[in-house]
Design an enzyme around this catalytic site. Structure first.
Site, PDB file in Angstrom:
ATOM      1  N   ARG A   1      41.721  41.899  42.847  1.00 59.60           N
ATOM      2  CA  ARG A   1      40.028  42.832  42.712  1.00 59.60           C
ATOM      3  C   ARG A   1      39.041  41.666  42.564  1.00 59.60           C
ATOM      4  O   ARG A   1      39.417  40.710  41.830  1.00 59.60           O
ATOM      5  CB  ARG A   1      40.400  43.990  41.786  1.00 59.60           C
ATOM      6  CG  ARG A   1      41.441  43.737  40.990  1.00 59.60           C
ATOM      7  CD  ARG A   1      40.997  43.268  39.501  1.00 59.60           C
ATOM      8  NE  ARG A   1      40.409  43.115  38.939  1.00 59.60           N
ATOM      9  CZ  ARG A   1      39.514  41.755  38.594  1.00 59.60           C
ATOM     10  NH1 ARG A   1      39.771  40.893  38.735  1.00 59.60           N
ATOM     11  NH2 ARG A   1      38.112  41.938  38.129  1.00 59.60           N
ATOM     12  N   GLY A   2      38.005  42.656  42.471  1.00 58.39           N
ATOM     13  CA  GLY A   2      36.815  41.494  41.941  1.00 58.39           C
ATOM     14  C   GLY A   2      36.410  41.635  43.159  1.00 58.39           C
ATOM     15  O   GLY A   2      36.769  41.408  44.787  1.00 58.39           O
ATOM     16  N   ALA A   3      34.816  41.653  43.432  1.00 56.02           N
ATOM     17  CA  ALA A   3      34.518  42.127  45.195  1.00 56.02           C
ATOM     18  C   ALA A   3      35.205  40.797  45.435  1.00 56.02           C
ATOM     19  O   ALA A   3      34.650  40.417  46.607  1.00 56.02           O
ATOM     20  CB  ALA A   3      32.632  41.825  44.470  1.00 56.02           C
TER      21      ALA A   3
ATOM     22  N   ARG B   1      38.606  49.805  50.357  1.00 54.67           N
ATOM     23  CA  ARG B   1      37.480  49.806  48.676  1.00 54.67           C
ATOM     24  C   ARG B   1      35.799  50.053  49.605  1.00 54.67           C
ATOM     25  O   ARG B   1      35.608  49.179  50.081  1.00 54.67           O
ATOM     26  CB  ARG B   1      37.823  49.180  47.980  1.00 54.67           C
ATOM     27  CG  ARG B   1      39.023  49.030  47.288  1.00 54.67           C
ATOM     28  CD  ARG B   1      39.621  48.743  46.186  1.00 54.67           C
ATOM     29  NE  ARG B   1      39.387  48.510  44.780  1.00 54.67           N
ATOM     30  CZ  ARG B   1      38.583  48.232  43.246  1.00 54.67           C
ATOM     31  NH1 ARG B   1      38.663  47.034  43.119  1.00 54.67           N
ATOM     32  NH2 ARG B   1      37.793  48.993  42.940  1.00 54.67           N
TER      33      ARG B   1
ATOM     34  N   GLN C   1      40.760  46.199  32.721  1.00 50.34           N
ATOM     35  CA  GLN C   1      41.079  44.813  33.050  1.00 50.34           C
ATOM     36  C   GLN C   1      40.501  43.805  32.187  1.00 50.34           C
ATOM     37  O   GLN C   1      40.327  43.173  32.355  1.00 50.34           O
ATOM     38  CB  GLN C   1      39.545  44.888  34.394  1.00 50.34           C
ATOM     39  CG  GLN C   1      39.969  45.350  35.775  1.00 50.34           C
ATOM     40  CD  GLN C   1      39.773  46.918  35.724  1.00 50.34           C
ATOM     41  OE1 GLN C   1      39.699  47.448  35.254  1.00 50.34           O
ATOM     42  NE2 GLN C   1      39.214  47.276  37.041  1.00 50.34           N
TER      43      GLN C   1
ATOM     44  N   ASP D   1      29.694  44.633  42.198  1.00 46.11           N
ATOM     45  CA  ASP D   1      30.229  44.712  43.031  1.00 46.11           C
ATOM     46  C   ASP D   1      29.270  45.277  44.095  1.00 46.11           C
ATOM     47  O   ASP D   1      29.124  44.726  45.307  1.00 46.11           O
ATOM     48  CB  ASP D   1      31.124  45.811  42.629  1.00 46.11           C
ATOM     49  CG  ASP D   1      32.101  45.543  41.828  1.00 46.11           C
ATOM     50  OD1 ASP D   1      31.736  45.340  40.628  1.00 46.11           O
ATOM     51  OD2 ASP D   1      33.307  45.623  42.235  1.00 46.11           O
TER      52      ASP D   1
ATOM     53  N   ASN E   1      28.300  48.106  39.479  1.00 45.74           N
ATOM     54  CA  ASN E   1      29.464  47.533  38.567  1.00 45.74           C
ATOM     55  C   ASN E   1      30.072  48.206  38.001  1.00 45.74           C
ATOM     56  O   ASN E   1      30.402  49.773  38.088  1.00 45.74           O
ATOM     57  CB  ASN E   1      29.447  46.646  37.620  1.00 45.74           C
ATOM     58  CG  ASN E   1      29.817  45.632  37.095  1.00 45.74           C
ATOM     59  OD1 ASN E   1      30.390  44.533  37.797  1.00 45.74           O
ATOM     60  ND2 ASN E   1      30.192  45.273  35.593  1.00 45.74           N
ATOM     61  N   LYS E   2      31.762  48.234  37.316  1.00 42.63           N
ATOM     62  CA  LYS E   2      32.767  48.958  36.768  1.00 42.63           C
ATOM     63  C   LYS E   2      32.263  49.920  35.710  1.00 42.63           C
ATOM     64  O   LYS E   2      31.455  49.379  35.039  1.00 42.63           O
ATOM     65  CB  LYS E   2      33.641  47.876  36.015  1.00 42.63           C
ATOM     66  CG  LYS E   2      34.831  48.954  35.747  1.00 42.63           C
ATOM     67  CD  LYS E   2      35.119  49.843  36.384  1.00 42.63           C
ATOM     68  CE  LYS E   2      35.336  48.719  37.666  1.00 42.63           C
ATOM     69  NZ  LYS E   2      36.146  49.190  39.527  1.00 42.63           N
TER      70      LYS E   2
HETATM   71  C1  LIG Z   1      33.270  39.436  40.286  1.00 34.83           C
HETATM   72  S1  LIG Z   1      32.891  40.486  41.279  1.00 34.83           S
HETATM   73  C2  LIG Z   1      33.978  41.355  39.478  1.00 34.83           C
HETATM   74  C3  LIG Z   1      33.565  43.418  39.230  1.00 34.83           C
HETATM   75  O1  LIG Z   1      35.008  43.457  40.479  1.00 34.83           O
HETATM   76  C4  LIG Z   1      35.329  44.519  38.971  1.00 34.83           C
HETATM   77  O2  LIG Z   1      35.513  46.206  40.245  1.00 34.83           O
HETATM   78  P1  LIG Z   1      37.706  45.815  40.454  1.00 34.83           P
HETATM   79  O3  LIG Z   1      38.200  45.846  39.356  1.00 34.83           O
HETATM   80  O4  LIG Z   1      37.596  47.651  40.140  1.00 34.83           O
HETATM   81  O5  LIG Z   1      37.355  45.477  41.544  1.00 34.83           O
HETATM   82  C5  LIG Z   1      34.657  45.171  38.157  1.00 34.83           C
HETATM   83  O6  LIG Z   1      33.356  46.284  38.559  1.00 34.83           O
HETATM   84  C6  LIG Z   1      33.876  43.628  38.309  1.00 34.83           C
HETATM   85  O7  LIG Z   1      32.686  43.376  37.042  1.00 34.83           O
END
Ligand SMILES: CSC[C@H]1O[C@H](OP(=O)(O)O)[C@H](O)[C@@H]1O
Length: 360
Positions: A57-59, A100, A207, A248, A258-259
């Protein structure tokens, strides 16, 4: 625990093993911090599931995984003729794009893979397959370079002894291994700035608690875990001199998704006159969107809130709303830290000036 990958990152979020008949290994992030396990993705369906379930996960990390997912998909069903190969590629990209909806890096990476194939119509299937694997590896290596550049740009904004707050995980695990928001902290620490990080746990999937603290402790960077509801209070207590989060998807005017919870943190920072920064590579910008109003927000299953990590904490049948992201308007963002420089003030004009006419 530092595992080198071919990109040279300290934390091997993922790594390709072998040639075009190889496979993708990735850390299953749902098991951290109590278990460090790498899973093997040997087909595109496994990559899709890993993205959907946030094993990866993470963009930026999602984009890199999707690029490798295309390479895996082309190991089967691509036939011997190029039209069949191209059809399989389109099918794979469409399939992965449905995993996603919010992180634009997913779509950016898939589009980059498709454009490469469109630009090389005369290559044989094996030649095109090899070129696509090399492109996926290039996306990963470029991301690591961008992470380090983001760290260098962002570290300039922090002073010795600063308390910095972050939300969710924008670390090596969210990227090729270098991080975005955490790249800023990594570099500031490397420069001896002795920062102290306050990490929001980040409900519902934690996270921050599970991943951000783990990454920072791995590197010996002081970190204090707080519940999401504590963000305002640590700001009131003047423990925080800056906030840095990831993103994101960022619209042309600088509005940033973002989250979930990031918007609240930005409002709190504004109320306390604390600079709120977003750290993101140019591949996270979606200049086709005029504002954040157009950013698709993923809604996830109610169980993530009512039965987090297997413990039921709400009555059966309760109504649940579980958006995974929110959007912070540009007016609450002091600056956006990119590999191409700092975007400040956060306006469309400044976004275009810093990113240039040809963002990633
Ligand atoms: C460097 S992008 C990180 C960004 O992605 C996370 O979302 P997820 O864990 O649901 O993929 C979160 O928004 C982070 O800030």
């Amino acid at each position: 625990m530092n595992l080198e990958n071919q990109a040279g990152a300290d934390v091997a979020t993922m790594r390709w093993v072998g040639g075009t008949d190889g496979y993708l290994k990735m850390i299953d992030q749902t098991l951290l911090p109590t278990e460090f396990r790498e899973i093997e993705c040997r087909d595109v369906e496994t990559v899709w599931e890993a993205i959907k379930k946030l094993r990866v996960r993470g963009a930026p990390a999602i984009g890199i995984a999707a690029a490798y997912g295309v390479v895996l998909a082309l190991q089967t069903g691509a036939g011997t003729e190029r039209p069949d190969f191209d059809q399989r590629l389109i099918e794979a990209a469409t399939y992965l794009s449905e995993s996603r909806p919010t992180a634009v890096n997913l779509f950016w990476a898939l589009e980059r893979m498709q454009k490469l194939a469109e630009s090389s119509p005369d290559l044989s299937n094996p030649e095109m397959h090899k070129l696509l694997l090399e492109e996926a590896q290039l996306i990963e290596v470029e991301d690591l370079k961008m992470c380090h550049q983001i760290g260098e740009v962002g570290a300039e904004l922090l002073s010795k002894g600063d308390g910095v707050l972050t939300h969710c995980n924008a670390g090596g695990l969210a990227t090729s291994g270098g991080g975005t928001a955490l790249a800023v902290f990594f570099e500031a620490a490397r420069q001896g700035k002795q920062i102290h990080v306050y990490a929001d746990e980040t409900r519902p999937l934690l996270q921050g608690a599970r991943l951000t603290t783990w990454e920072l402790m791995q590197r010996g960077i002081p970190v204090t875990l707080i519940s999401d509801s504590m963000a305002g209070w640590v700001m009131k207590e003047q423990k925080i001199q800056a906030v840095v989060t990831g993103a994101d998807r960022i619209a042309a005017n600088g509005d940033a998704a973002n989250k979930i919870g990031t918007y609240s943190v930005a409002l709190l920072a504004s109320l306390h006159d604390i600079p709120f920064y977003i750290a993101a590579p140019s591949s996270t910008f979606d200049l086709s969107l005029e504002s954040g109003e157009e950013i698709p927000i993923e809604e996830r299953l109610p169980e993530e809130i009512t039965n987090g990590f297997g413990k039921q904490t709400a009555p059966d049948g309760v109504d649940v709303y579980n958006p995974a992201f929110d959007v912070t308007p540009a007016k609450y963002i002091q600056g956006i830290i990119t590999e191409r420089g700092l975007i400040e003030p956060v306006t469309k004009e400044e976004v275009l000036r810093v990113l240039g006419s040809d963002p990633a």
